[in-house]
Design an enzyme around this catalytic site. Structure first.
Site, short mmCIF file in Angstrom:
data_model
loop_
_atom_site.label_atom_id
_atom_site.label_comp_id
_atom_site.label_asym_id
_atom_site.label_seq_id
_atom_site.Cartn_x
_atom_site.Cartn_y
_atom_site.Cartn_z
N GLU A 131 74.41 4.36 73.09
CA GLU A 131 75.74 4.07 72.57
C GLU A 131 76.63 5.31 72.60
O GLU A 131 77.84 5.21 72.86
CB GLU A 131 75.63 3.52 71.15
CG GLU A 131 75.01 2.12 71.14
CD GLU A 131 74.73 1.58 69.75
OE1 GLU A 131 74.85 0.37 69.56
OE2 GLU A 131 74.39 2.39 68.85
N GLU A 151 67.06 -2.02 70.23
CA GLU A 151 67.25 -2.41 68.83
C GLU A 151 66.58 -3.74 68.50
O GLU A 151 66.01 -3.90 67.41
CB GLU A 151 68.75 -2.48 68.50
CG GLU A 151 69.40 -1.13 68.23
CD GLU A 151 69.83 -0.41 69.49
OE1 GLU A 151 70.51 0.60 69.38
OE2 GLU A 151 69.45 -0.86 70.60
#
Length: 273
Positions: A131, A151
């Site tokens: 990210e 995730e």
């Protein structure tokens, strides 16, 4: 001229009844003329993001934004194996991830940062590390670098910018990365159009600096407005809506179980709540 600055800010972190004082973040800042190089320097922890490190990044980017002499920022990680392994799961389990002093990484991940950011991805970038890479405007990646959004394997969501991946690559490819959690190579991301240059690890920073110097040689106002207009063509993220949607997931039993299972090196036992 190169100026080396180590940003070490002492913070108090409350872990249950214990207060840890003087937990210094590890973020290095180098000035190379009009280019600021920001380095995540926690190689012993795979450059993972705990609260002090996110504070350090926030302070560094705040400094870059306020300094008119800074024309571009290069973001990299220490070492030749890992750019950033994402959120520090030990900090997540202890509940200290949110104890951030200053603007934190949101200063450049949750808004359009006014100055160009070149990511010098020296190694693995997964989870929050990926990210951070997605928050960069240009990416130079090592041939050995691996990228991923794992995730879902921990019962979490890539809510720090990972779900914006369809803005950068085709939706089916973004869904494959987001739903499987499987890692991909820098070369594969280059084929997808996300990585600008794939080079040997020793050339990552020099090539990133070369791009930064080319940008810094141009009119600063023209560069900033060009970036703002190009990025503005993409749909802006509704961060308030995202926060409301993902909050139950991050507070769930599955989220804690995913982190525990990772730490204990075992398969997670999901309960769906």
């Amino acid at each position: 001229m190169v100026r080396n600055i180590r940003i070490d800010v002492d913070v108090d972190i409350d872990v249950g009844a214990i207060v840890l004082k003087g937990a210094a973040m590890s973020v290095d800042v180098d000035r190379r003329g009009p280019v600021m190089v920001v380095t995540i320097n926690r190689p012993e922890a795979a450059n993972a993001l705990d609260a002090p490190t996110m504070s350090g990044l926030g302070h560094a980017f705040e400094q870059a934004e306020k300094d008119d002499e800074v024309r571009a920022v290069v973001l990299t990680g220490a070492g030749e194996r890992v750019f950033c392994a994402g959120m520090d799961l030990k900090a997540f389990l202890s509940g200290t991830v949110a104890d951030i002093d200053g603007p934190g990484i949101g200063i450049f991940t949750r808004r359009v940062f006014p100055k160009p950011i070149i990511g010098a991805i020296n190694g693995t970038a997964v989870g929050g590390g990926f990210e951070l890479a997605l928050a960069c405007d240009l990416l130079v990646a090592a041939e050995s670098a691996r990228f991923g959004l794992p995730e879902v394997k921990r019962g979490l969501i890539a809510a720090g910018g990972g779900t914006r991946l369809p803005q950068r690559i085709p939706l089916p490819l973004a869904l494959e990365l987001g739903l499987t959690g499987a890692p991909v190579s820098a070369a594969r991301l280059g084929e997808m159009g996300l990585v600008n240059r794939v080079v040997p690890v020793a050339e990552v920073l020099p090539v990133a600096l070369e791009l930064a110097d080319q940008i810094a040689a141009n009119g600063p106002l023209a560069v900033q407005v060009t970036k703002a207009m190009m990025v503005g063509e993409l749909t802006a993220a509704d961060w308030d809506g995202i926060a409301a949607t993902v909050a139950p997931v991050f507070g769930s039993e599955d989220a804690k179980e995913g982190a525990r299972a990772f730490a204990e090196k075992r398969p997670p036992n999901w309960v769906g709540r």
